[in-house]
Design a protein around this motif. Structure first.
Motif, PDB file in Angstrom:
ATOM      1  N   UNK A   1      57.700  14.687  58.429  1.00  0.00           N
ATOM      2  CA  UNK A   1      59.088  14.789  57.993  1.00  0.00           C
ATOM      3  C   UNK A   1      59.703  13.393  57.835  1.00  0.00           C
ATOM      4  N   UNK A   2      59.458  12.518  58.820  1.00  0.00           N
ATOM      5  CA  UNK A   2      60.008  11.163  58.728  1.00  0.00           C
ATOM      6  C   UNK A   2      59.430  10.439  57.516  1.00  0.00           C
TER       7      UNK A   2
ATOM      8  N   UNK B   1      58.181  11.720  54.720  1.00  0.00           N
ATOM      9  CA  UNK B   1      58.740  12.277  53.484  1.00  0.00           C
ATOM     10  C   UNK B   1      60.166  11.778  53.286  1.00  0.00           C
ATOM     11  N   UNK B   2      60.892  11.718  54.390  1.00  0.00           N
ATOM     12  CA  UNK B   2      62.278  11.268  54.342  1.00  0.00           C
ATOM     13  C   UNK B   2      62.357   9.823  53.848  1.00  0.00           C
ATOM     14  N   UNK B   3      61.438   8.977  54.339  1.00  0.00           N
ATOM     15  CA  UNK B   3      61.448   7.570  53.922  1.00  0.00           C
ATOM     16  C   UNK B   3      61.124   7.454  52.433  1.00  0.00           C
ATOM     17  N   UNK B   4      60.135   8.241  51.988  1.00  0.00           N
ATOM     18  CA  UNK B   4      59.802   8.242  50.560  1.00  0.00           C
ATOM     19  C   UNK B   4      61.023   8.624  49.728  1.00  0.00           C
ATOM     20  N   UNK B   5      61.739   9.640  50.182  1.00  0.00           N
ATOM     21  CA  UNK B   5      62.907  10.077  49.413  1.00  0.00           C
ATOM     22  C   UNK B   5      64.044   9.064  49.477  1.00  0.00           C
ATOM     23  N   UNK B   6      64.226   8.425  50.637  1.00  0.00           N
ATOM     24  CA  UNK B   6      65.275   7.408  50.745  1.00  0.00           C
ATOM     25  C   UNK B   6      65.025   6.273  49.759  1.00  0.00           C
TER      26      UNK B   6
ATOM     27  N   UNK C   1      66.130   6.581  60.383  1.00  0.00           N
ATOM     28  CA  UNK C   1      65.933   6.858  58.951  1.00  0.00           C
ATOM     29  C   UNK C   1      66.372   8.282  58.623  1.00  0.00           C
ATOM     30  N   UNK C   2      66.149   9.183  59.582  1.00  0.00           N
ATOM     31  CA  UNK C   2      66.628  10.560  59.376  1.00  0.00           C
ATOM     32  C   UNK C   2      68.155  10.553  59.367  1.00  0.00           C
TER      33      UNK C   2
ATOM     34  N   UNK D   1      55.617   5.177  63.724  1.00  0.00           N
ATOM     35  CA  UNK D   1      54.880   6.100  62.858  1.00  0.00           C
ATOM     36  C   UNK D   1      53.379   5.855  62.931  1.00  0.00           C
TER      37      UNK D   1
END
Lengths: 292, 311, 298
Positions: free
Chosen positions: A110-111, A113-118, B39-40, A98
């Motif tokens: 997208x990645x 945001x995805x990590x924040x949500x995870x 992670x996705x 990243x």
């Protein structure tokens, strides 16, 4: 200084009101800490009488007097090993991609945001993921490996975010000067960025391990054993862990089992304290190295 | 970079080699990219497994019955899957936790950022963070043995030892640091010039803090509330231990209740056979839980991004 | 910082109040005749000095931390109903000095102040800082309206200070004085953040006027504005001079010569020269002043 007639500042009244507010804010802040202190005192007074060599090295039994937590200590340590072995490469790799490779744009956003949500997904949902994917789909059963991988996914966002912060804090000049000497990107990463980001990465890893070692819900979901009289011999073996014993003993009827739970909590909290202390010492050590 | 390799008359100045395109560099790049993609995959795995089993569940129980039913009986001969008792249990816990954590967390954030001396701040902040680091199973023990066992039973020993109040109070304590740290970030992000402007008008400190700084930080404070409540909704061990295991539609905090997360743990504790409706109901409840917390987290993070742009 | 360096005592001071402001227990030494006090450098402006003294600064010293001596032995008078400009190169202490006039300096931790500032003959460092600030308005470098409506921005300070008069009338009067009324009268309940930078800065003036100060301090008020907005802002200052005593810090000598009646030149924390603006710019007494106003440094 005469006040204009239309104004009635009433400074004294406002000051008293302000003092009252400040006092309330202080009291509220202290209230949270007071509860923490109560919790610690409660646990220690309840459980410390049960701490003994027999308790630390024995196996769980049906009778509190003969019960011990050795398999849970071993199980928790093994879990930490599995979590460390998977999250360090995956977390640091993700952070490197990243920060050093990904172009600003759709995929990176997208990645991210995805990590924040995870990071905000409840741990019990990770447990469901572990149950569905690792236990049944990959047929690992209620094993050390299934639980370890589940916890790894749970704490991965913590490792990624702390490694990203560590990489971001490295001055751009380090990269540029290495590139100017003809280094490739992977050489810059391996020779410069990873060594410089190491303290930040290690702090993040230790914090994520201390989060993982206290997690209970995912272990319940993947079906970790409550009381077993052996230590796991391999990755696909059954296991138990400290929080599982705390959970089980808390729910047992009878005061002795709850005192046993408190004793196990003391061990668990000592574990956490040790890890957090080492994270702080590590950070201070590296900060001294960099500044001194 | 892409120039054709002209015949290099000076061997020591061969610029044609392209290390950036070497297999080794490509391998590193795509290897690291693969980590990021994992992670996705985690998210896809969560959504996939929840949807897959839930579809099985909803082929036997209608979505309407699930969402509007008031009776939750997952085992036995005549099971009933109306999720409202679990939702109301979750809301009850969250409401109690909010009543504890929002005022205390916000007050701590205001005190630490505006009133505490730098020396006090240095130990107050990490001390509050410890509250977030205590394992939830330990909080569960504390809720059951101390808050319920010593305090609530101390008032009235006929009250049920498993009740929403003791679990909710302790969940509230657990999420104080989350409210405090996110609110504090928001308060710190308010430009100092606003405070200066207010002081210059003859405002006292609490007027500057409560009537200028805190209102200016309001969006971030709201975000901290949403994040913390989302944590409360997803909190599992405290409610599994202290709130009870009876899915009742009630607003009485002194009754034994069950939350969505508490139900998931209850099912998982017993041996459940894959493929049964009871097993699948766990995933349906998990899906509902996931969607609620995801929605709240997205909303909170959206608000946080917006106020970061504002200043 | 409590020790008194004898060399700090100004040559023409009639009174030295060198107690640190942080624990000033000395009796409220009222300066009876402030007009004669401490105007050492004010030679050529004799005809102007008939005006009443509004702010009398004597032997003012200010430190950031232990070793940054930001203001050194400043002694000066600000005359009532005049515009006084503080000029000097960056870091000369002009912003620090203006903040000492309404005790905003105290909001910065680890600072020490010695000496005295009298306003209307009363030492503000022996008064209540909140009351002091209410009577001395301030406009800052960058516009800093509150994230509220235009109306609430203006009325905020008045409400805090227990204003009992007609709020609508007060808002209109202040916005008119700040030359903003015509531009915002149809949008009083819109957000202040939707105004342009120049409008925001004039809103900040209106906000300061609403608590009815008699002094307005302005700390480089146009540094964030474009030339057109700056021109309009300067017009507003000129409109206000009949009713208010205005002190303006500026890095622009052109601005100082356009808007001010009196100019004070500071250099490295010391007051080098002060006098009528016209005199300071055309016949400076000090070599340093001349070098600065003719653009040879700074």
């Amino acid at each position: 200084m005469n006040d204009h007639s239309a104004f009635h500042p009433q400074l004294d009244k406002r000051r008293r009101y302000g003092t009252l507010i400040a006092g309330l804010l202080f009291a509220a802040t202290m209230l949270g800490l007071l509860v923490l202190a109560t919790l610690i005192v409660d646990v220690v007074t309840t459980g410390s009488g049960w701490l003994s060599k027999q308790f630390l090295t024995g196996y769980p039994t049906a009778r509190p007097e003969t019960s011990g937590i050795w398999p849970a200590i071993v199980g928790s340590l093994y879990l930490m090993l599995v979590v460390a072995a998977t999250t360090v490469p995956l977390g640091v790799g993700t952070a490197l991609y990243l920060e050093e490779y990904a172009d600003e744009g759709g995929l990176k956003r997208m990645i991210q945001l995805n990590i924040t949500n995870l990071a905000g997904v409840p741990s019990v949902v990770y447990g469901i993921l572990g149950l569905g994917v690792f236990v049944y789909l990959f047929d690992m059963g209620s094993s050390l490996l299934a639980a370890g991988l589940t916890l790894s996914l749970l704490v991965l966002p913590i490792v990624v975010i702390s490694a990203q912060e560590a990489l971001r804090s490295i001055p751009q000049g380090v990269r540029e000067s290495a590139f100017a000497l003809g280094a490739t990107r992977s050489q810059v990463i391996w020779h410069h960025l990873i060594p410089m980001a190491l303290p930040g990465i290690m702090t993040g890893v230790i914090l994520s391990l201390s989060r993982a070692v206290g997690e209970t819900a995912p272990l319940v979901l993947v079906g970790a054993s409550l009381a077993i009289n052996f230590t796991p011999a391999h990755l696909l073996d059954d296991f138990t862990a400290l929080p599982m014993l705390v959970f089980q003993w808390t729910e047992e009827p009878g005061a002795s089992f709850q005192e046993l739970a408190a004793a196990a909590i003391i061990v668990l909290m000592a574990f956490l304290l040790l890890m957090n202390l080492s994270a702080i010492l590590l950070r201070n050590y590296f900060e001294d190295q960099l500044t001194g | 970079m892409s120039q054709p390799s002209s015949d290099a008359s000076d061997a020591s100045m061969d610029l044609s080699a392209n290390l950036y395109r070497s297999p080794r560099e490509q391998l590193v790049k795509y290897g690291l990219g693969l980590c990021a993609v994992l992670t996705i995959l985690t998210t896809l795995g969560i959504v996939g497994i929840l949807l897959y089993e839930s579809i099985g569940f909803f082929s036997q129980v209608s979505v309407i019955d699930f969402l509007t039913g008031t009776d939750w009986e997952f085992a036995g001969a005549d099971p009933s899957f109306g999720v409202l008792p679990l939702v109301s249990g979750t809301l009850l816990i969250t409401g109690i936790a909010a009543a504890v954590a929002m005022p205390i967390g916000l007050a701590s954030a205001i005190y630490i950022s505006e009133y505490a001396s730098p020396g006090a701040r240095r130990w107050l902040k990490p001390a509050l963070e410890v509250l977030a680091g205590v394992p939830t199973v330990v909080y569960g023990f504390f809720a059951l043995t101390f808050v319920s066992g010593v305090i609530i039973q101390g008032f009235d020993s006929t009250l049920p030892p498993l009740n929403a109040l003791s679990a909710g109070l302790v969940v509230g304590i657990m999420i104080i640091p989350m409210v405090a740290s996110v609110s504090e970030d928001a308060i710190q992000a308010v430009p100092k010039s606003l405070a200066a402007g207010a002081y210059a008008l003859g405002a006292t400190k609490f007027e500057v803090v409560l009537r200028v700084i805190v209102p200016a930080a309001l969006s971030g404070i709201i975000a901290s509330f949403i994040l913390a409540l989302s944590r409360a909704i997803g909190e599992t061990m405290i409610v599994a231990i202290a709130a009870g295991a009876t899915a009742t539609l009630t607003a009485n905090p002194l009754e034994s209740i069950q939350t969505m997360t508490g139900f998931i743990v209850q099912v998982a504790k017993g041996d459940i056979d894959q493929g049964t409706v009871s097993y699948q109901s766990l995933f349906a409840v998990g899906l509902l839980l996931y969607l609620i917390t995801l929605g709240m987290n997205l909303a909170a993070n959206w608000i946080i991004r917006r106020y970061r742009e504002n200043y | 910082m409590a020790s008194v360096d004898p060399s700090n005592v100004g040559p023409s001071s009639t009174q030295t109040d060198t107690a640190p402001s942080t624990n000033s227990t000395a009796e409220d030494a009222r300066q009876e005749d402030t007009t004669t006090a401490a105007t050492g450098h004010d030679g050529n402006a004799a005809s102007e000095s008939k005006a009443e003294t509004k702010i009398a600064v004597s032997n003012l010293n200010f430190w950031y931390g232990d070793d940054t001596h930001a203001l050194q032995d400043i002694t000066m008078n600000v005359k009532a109903n005049r515009v006084t400009a503080l000029i000097g190169p960056s870091g000369c202490g002009k912003s620090t000095l203006i903040r000492c006039f309404n005790r905003m300096n105290e909001l910065i931790p680890n600072t020490t102040l010695e000496g005295s500032v009298h306003v209307n003959g009363q030492n503000i460092y022996q008064a209540d800082p909140v009351a002091v600030r209410r009577h001395i308005g301030m406009v800052f470098q960058k516009p800093n309206p509150f994230p509220k409506t235009i109306y609430k921005n203006v009325i905020w300070g008045a409400r805090i200070n227990g204003y009992t008069g007609n709020e609508d009338a007060l808002v209109e009067r202040c916005l008119r004085q700040a030359a903003l009324w015509d531009e915002v009268k149809d949008n009083l309940h819109g957000s202040a953040y939707n105004l342009s930078g120049g409008q925001q800065q004039r809103l900040c003036i209106a906000r300061a006027l609403a608590v009815e100060p008699d002094i307005l301090l302005m700390d480089e008020p146009t540094s964030a504005l474009d030339p057109v907005a700056t021109g309009k802002f300067e017009d507003t200052i000129s409109e206000l001079r009949s009713e208010y005593t205005i002190v303006v810090v500026t890095h622009s000598m052109q601005q100082a010569s356009r808007v001010s009646d009196e100019t004070v030149f500071l250099y490295m924390g010391r007051l080098i020269e002060m006098g009528a603006t016209e005199q300071v710019f055309t016949r400076p007494q000090q070599e340093r002043t001349e070098a600065y106003v003719t653009g040879r440094f700074g």
